[in-house]
Design an enzyme around this catalytic site. Sequence first.
Site: not given
Ligand code: MCF
Ligand code: FE
Length: 403
Positions: A64, A142, A180, A210
Amino acid sequence: MRILIADYIYTSSGYLENSAILFNEKILEIADAKTMIEKYSDVIIDFCEPHSVIYPGFINTHVHLEFSSNKTQLKYGNFTNWLKSVIQNRVELMSDCSDWIMRQSCDNMLKSGITTFGAISSNGIDIKTCYEVPQRVVFFNEVIGSNEDFNENIYSDFIHRIDLGNSYKNDTFIPAVALHSPYSVNNELAKKVVNFAKESNLLITSHLLESKSEREWLEDEKGELGNFLKESFGATKPANIINEYISLFDEIKTHFVHAVYATKDELEMLYEKGHSIAHCPRSNRLLGCDRLEIENIKCPISIATDGLSSNWSLNIFDELRAALMLQNRGDLELLSDYLINSITSNAAEILNLNCGILATGKDADFAIVRLPDKPSSAETISYLTILHTTNASMVYIKGERYV
Ligand code: MCF
Ligand code: FE
């Protein structure tokens, strides 16, 4: 046309000694060094330093970039507390995430030998950087949204980002789709987006199971993630049922991310449907999400860094060392070969790319690694590479040298 010569070349038949690669944008021929020099006496030769190994350029399937400014803001140790800190700091993190910071992230990946990455983009601030960098980028647009009332707006914003991505599309910028997660995208929206990906023939990815609290919420409507979603977003029930969510992807091979809390049956289902898994060991550790039992998984696996939202570097060797150390049992040589394949041939197959393997006709993407001394045998090279490498000594993409 050029020739690259090194002590070792990593191919699907193992480490070839004293061999050479003839290439332009693509690999034209692989043969022993002496034969190649005699056959192509007028072609420029690049000699790698002693004890060097030529690998296919490495592939980081899940990152990301838009969280690249995070160093100290996000809270680690527990998934729900991390998510709370993301939501609290999101606006500031995004506004601090300049093009320069994202470019630094890409450069750091490049230095470690990453020639291709899959970028998860929630709002498009990273599109220009991803288009401009030398690496191949699978740009995953996303979608997030648990409240159905906003579906129309979210979907039209998504289509807008896809259209923009299509206007940038070329052989190093590939638009794709990300959902997501099952707890953050309502079923109706998820269905619509999956159908769009199927019809448009786009790659698709999704975070999945996760954390323990994700499973508790989706399965039993309890636990700390659920409490947070109820309090902060007014959730009354989970956005999806686990099996139904996974089934949405039955007809489209999907790159699921994490899957640490998938059951044996769910993992079997992922395998049967041809899905793959991104394993991010450092992210899992830092967010309190336990260890993915890769020894029990039949699906193709890639090792990936995740973003600086849940990691301290995007260096693929830092990630491989973590994966190696977390996998505290089993044959070291086999595990090391497996890890190298997870960021080369496996990852290329997962992202449907013509790289990741050194063979005639494949893209000329190379990461050259210099070992500190002569390896005692070819079987030790994978673990020596993982243990001793901080950065690649040379990196080529489409036959051009960038490091
Ligand atoms: O993979 C990690 C942990 N799990 C989920 N989301 C994210 C991670 N790192 C960044 N994210 C992002 C996700 O894509 O965080 C946001 C999303 O855009 C969380 S939802 C506000
Ligand atoms: Fe991620």
